[in-house]
Design a protein around this motif. Structure first.
Motif, PDB file in Angstrom:
ATOM      1  N   PRO A 183     -36.274-122.253  17.361  1.00 38.26           N
ATOM      2  CA  PRO A 183     -34.737-122.599  17.589  1.00 38.26           C
ATOM      3  C   PRO A 183     -34.010-121.121  17.695  1.00 38.26           C
ATOM      4  O   PRO A 183     -32.980-121.123  18.338  1.00 38.26           O
ATOM      5  N   SER A 184     -34.699-120.134  17.041  1.00 35.79           N
ATOM      6  CA  SER A 184     -33.944-119.010  16.684  1.00 35.79           C
ATOM      7  C   SER A 184     -34.296-118.153  18.336  1.00 35.79           C
ATOM      8  O   SER A 184     -33.230-117.715  18.798  1.00 35.79           O
ATOM      9  N   ALA A 185     -35.324-118.347  18.993  1.00 39.05           N
ATOM     10  CA  ALA A 185     -35.588-117.744  20.261  1.00 39.05           C
ATOM     11  C   ALA A 185     -34.803-118.495  21.384  1.00 39.05           C
ATOM     12  O   ALA A 185     -33.983-117.817  21.957  1.00 39.05           O
ATOM     13  N   GLU A 186     -34.632-119.747  21.219  1.00 35.15           N
ATOM     14  CA  GLU A 186     -33.364-120.417  22.055  1.00 35.15           C
ATOM     15  C   GLU A 186     -32.161-119.802  21.938  1.00 35.15           C
ATOM     16  O   GLU A 186     -31.594-119.758  22.884  1.00 35.15           O
ATOM     17  N   ASN A 239     -28.445-118.854   8.784  1.00 32.98           N
ATOM     18  CA  ASN A 239     -27.367-117.972   8.215  1.00 32.98           C
ATOM     19  C   ASN A 239     -27.786-116.509   8.729  1.00 32.98           C
ATOM     20  O   ASN A 239     -26.919-115.550   8.932  1.00 32.98           O
ATOM     21  N   HIS A 240     -28.845-116.244   8.822  1.00 34.30           N
ATOM     22  CA  HIS A 240     -29.427-114.827   9.290  1.00 34.30           C
ATOM     23  C   HIS A 240     -28.927-114.501  10.593  1.00 34.30           C
ATOM     24  O   HIS A 240     -28.573-113.576  11.082  1.00 34.30           O
ATOM     25  N   ALA A 241     -29.330-115.717  11.584  1.00 34.52           N
ATOM     26  CA  ALA A 241     -28.817-115.591  12.820  1.00 34.52           C
ATOM     27  C   ALA A 241     -27.341-115.422  13.197  1.00 34.52           C
ATOM     28  O   ALA A 241     -26.957-114.718  13.974  1.00 34.52           O
ATOM     29  N   LEU A 242     -26.567-116.276  12.369  1.00 37.05           N
ATOM     30  CA  LEU A 242     -24.914-116.100  12.268  1.00 37.05           C
ATOM     31  C   LEU A 242     -24.554-114.911  12.248  1.00 37.05           C
ATOM     32  O   LEU A 242     -23.528-114.449  12.734  1.00 37.05           O
ATOM     33  N   LYS A 243     -25.313-114.100  11.381  1.00 40.99           N
ATOM     34  CA  LYS A 243     -24.791-112.829  11.013  1.00 40.99           C
ATOM     35  C   LYS A 243     -24.860-111.799  12.436  1.00 40.99           C
ATOM     36  O   LYS A 243     -24.386-110.768  12.251  1.00 40.99           O
ATOM     37  N   ARG A 244     -25.678-112.315  13.115  1.00 40.26           N
ATOM     38  CA  ARG A 244     -25.852-111.474  14.308  1.00 40.26           C
ATOM     39  C   ARG A 244     -24.963-112.144  15.501  1.00 40.26           C
ATOM     40  O   ARG A 244     -25.288-111.886  16.579  1.00 40.26           O
ATOM     41  N   ASP A 245     -24.250-113.084  15.095  1.00 39.41           N
ATOM     42  CA  ASP A 245     -23.531-113.800  16.105  1.00 39.41           C
ATOM     43  C   ASP A 245     -24.389-114.780  17.085  1.00 39.41           C
ATOM     44  O   ASP A 245     -24.195-115.124  18.072  1.00 39.41           O
ATOM     45  N   PHE A 246     -25.606-115.238  16.446  1.00 48.68           N
ATOM     46  CA  PHE A 246     -26.342-116.162  17.232  1.00 48.68           C
ATOM     47  C   PHE A 246     -25.953-117.698  16.905  1.00 48.68           C
ATOM     48  O   PHE A 246     -26.259-117.686  15.458  1.00 48.68           O
ATOM     49  N   GLN A 247     -25.867-118.527  17.505  1.00 48.57           N
ATOM     50  CA  GLN A 247     -25.631-119.906  17.009  1.00 48.57           C
ATOM     51  C   GLN A 247     -27.006-120.769  17.045  1.00 48.57           C
ATOM     52  O   GLN A 247     -27.355-121.129  18.340  1.00 48.57           O
ATOM     53  N   GLY A 281     -41.487-116.407   3.162  1.00 50.97           N
ATOM     54  CA  GLY A 281     -41.325-115.307   2.759  1.00 50.97           C
ATOM     55  C   GLY A 281     -39.837-114.945   2.392  1.00 50.97           C
ATOM     56  O   GLY A 281     -38.924-116.006   1.740  1.00 50.97           O
ATOM     57  N   GLY A 282     -39.341-113.726   2.345  1.00 55.13           N
ATOM     58  CA  GLY A 282     -37.941-113.363   1.748  1.00 55.13           C
ATOM     59  C   GLY A 282     -36.904-113.169   2.995  1.00 55.13           C
ATOM     60  O   GLY A 282     -37.365-113.228   4.174  1.00 55.13           O
ATOM     61  N   GLU A 283     -36.102-112.436   2.531  1.00 56.56           N
ATOM     62  CA  GLU A 283     -34.829-112.172   3.323  1.00 56.56           C
ATOM     63  C   GLU A 283     -35.185-111.414   4.668  1.00 56.56           C
ATOM     64  O   GLU A 283     -34.946-111.745   5.767  1.00 56.56           O
ATOM     65  N   ASN A 284     -36.175-110.277   4.415  1.00 59.97           N
ATOM     66  CA  ASN A 284     -36.569-109.498   5.205  1.00 59.97           C
ATOM     67  C   ASN A 284     -37.434-110.237   6.264  1.00 59.97           C
ATOM     68  O   ASN A 284     -37.375-109.694   7.605  1.00 59.97           O
ATOM     69  N   GLY A 285     -38.102-111.296   6.216  1.00 57.25           N
ATOM     70  CA  GLY A 285     -38.788-111.889   7.150  1.00 57.25           C
ATOM     71  C   GLY A 285     -37.997-112.548   8.502  1.00 57.25           C
ATOM     72  O   GLY A 285     -38.475-112.553   9.434  1.00 57.25           O
ATOM     73  N   PHE A 286     -36.762-113.097   7.595  1.00 61.92           N
ATOM     74  CA  PHE A 286     -36.024-113.567   8.747  1.00 61.92           C
ATOM     75  C   PHE A 286     -35.355-112.506   9.864  1.00 61.92           C
ATOM     76  O   PHE A 286     -35.133-112.857  11.160  1.00 61.92           O
ATOM     77  N   GLU A 287     -35.096-111.420   9.018  1.00 60.54           N
ATOM     78  CA  GLU A 287     -34.578-110.366   9.806  1.00 60.54           C
ATOM     79  C   GLU A 287     -35.365-109.732  10.982  1.00 60.54           C
ATOM     80  O   GLU A 287     -35.032-109.269  12.048  1.00 60.54           O
ATOM     81  N   LEU A 288     -36.739-109.649  10.243  1.00 64.81           N
ATOM     82  CA  LEU A 288     -37.634-109.215  11.348  1.00 64.81           C
ATOM     83  C   LEU A 288     -37.961-110.389  12.626  1.00 64.81           C
ATOM     84  O   LEU A 288     -37.896-109.899  13.688  1.00 64.81           O
ATOM     85  N   ILE A 318     -37.772-109.039  16.375  1.00 61.44           N
ATOM     86  CA  ILE A 318     -38.718-109.087  17.464  1.00 61.44           C
ATOM     87  C   ILE A 318     -38.133-110.143  18.558  1.00 61.44           C
ATOM     88  O   ILE A 318     -38.313-109.652  19.812  1.00 61.44           O
ATOM     89  N   LEU A 319     -37.338-111.103  18.238  1.00 61.99           N
ATOM     90  CA  LEU A 319     -36.860-112.055  19.424  1.00 61.99           C
ATOM     91  C   LEU A 319     -35.689-111.369  20.042  1.00 61.99           C
ATOM     92  O   LEU A 319     -35.698-111.762  21.293  1.00 61.99           O
ATOM     93  N   GLU A 320     -34.915-110.596  19.630  1.00 61.97           N
ATOM     94  CA  GLU A 320     -33.794-110.000  20.361  1.00 61.97           C
ATOM     95  C   GLU A 320     -34.630-109.016  21.404  1.00 61.97           C
ATOM     96  O   GLU A 320     -34.440-109.219  22.680  1.00 61.97           O
ATOM     97  N   ASP A 321     -35.605-108.571  21.030  1.00 67.64           N
ATOM     98  CA  ASP A 321     -36.471-107.616  22.000  1.00 67.64           C
ATOM     99  C   ASP A 321     -37.118-108.118  23.078  1.00 67.64           C
ATOM    100  O   ASP A 321     -36.965-108.099  24.217  1.00 67.64           O
ATOM    101  N   ALA A 322     -37.840-109.509  22.534  1.00 67.01           N
ATOM    102  CA  ALA A 322     -38.831-110.172  23.371  1.00 67.01           C
ATOM    103  C   ALA A 322     -37.665-110.903  24.598  1.00 67.01           C
ATOM    104  O   ALA A 322     -38.161-110.928  25.752  1.00 67.01           O
ATOM    105  N   CYS A 323     -36.642-111.338  24.219  1.00 66.76           N
ATOM    106  CA  CYS A 323     -35.791-112.004  24.988  1.00 66.76           C
ATOM    107  C   CYS A 323     -35.134-111.048  26.015  1.00 66.76           C
ATOM    108  O   CYS A 323     -35.163-111.756  27.260  1.00 66.76           O
TER     109      CYS A 323
END
Length: 157
Positions: A17-20, A58-66, A132-139, A143-148
């Motif tokens: 869903p994050s990739a989407e 929450n992590h996605a929202l910090k980057r303005d992804f809904q 995992g922890g917070e860093n896993g969601f950020e990673l 990766i998804l930003e780069d791949a998209c």
């Protein structure tokens, strides 16, 4: 004709869903949203009908992804016909999807999300951040930003 993209992970509550969401935002920023249809699914039925993981949202929202999608399971009878690209987050997801192919046309549609990376080239899968922890969601989002962006560049040519 619209290009149709389906992002697939295990439970459809973190990575796919994050990739989407990332793809939809980047398509909009590039004025390409009318040329594409994006969706996501999981190979397992664990979370059908649920919203994405709150930590991921929450992590996605910090980057303005809904992240607004509701989890669903991959349906080979529908999804192979409906989508042009079926993009797995890791090798297990891809293997699970490949077990469901009906023909060589289905097989040609399957790829790995990291195939489209231009910066995170040392990653051959998008790691599952669930345990995992917070860093896993950020990673995952990095990766998804780069791949998209790589995917847009490759298929909008």
């Amino acid at each position: 004709m619209k290009k149709k993209l389906l992002f697939v992970c295990l439970g459809n509550i973190c990575r796919s869903p994050s990739a989407e969401a990332v793809m939809k935002k980047y398509l909009k920023l590039n004025h390409l949203e009318s040329d594409f249809l994006c969706d996501s699914a999981g190979t397992a039925a664990y979370h059908i009908g649920e919203r994405a993981d709150a930590r991921m949202r929450n992590h996605a929202l910090k980057r303005d992804f809904q992240i607004n999608s509701i989890a669903r399971q991959f349906n080979p009878q529908i999804d192979f016909d409906k989508f042009d690209f079926i993009i797995g987050m890791d090798q297990q997801n891809i293997s699970d999807i490949k077990k469901l192919v009906r023909n060589s046309d289905d097989l040609k549609k399957i790829s790995a999300m990291t195939d489209y990376c231009t910066e995170f080239i040392n990653y051959n899968y998008v790691p599952d951040p669930y345990y995992g922890g917070e860093n896993g969601f950020e990673l995952v989002l990095d990766i998804l930003e780069d791949a998209c962006l790589g995917l847009i560049n490759q298929i909008s040519r």
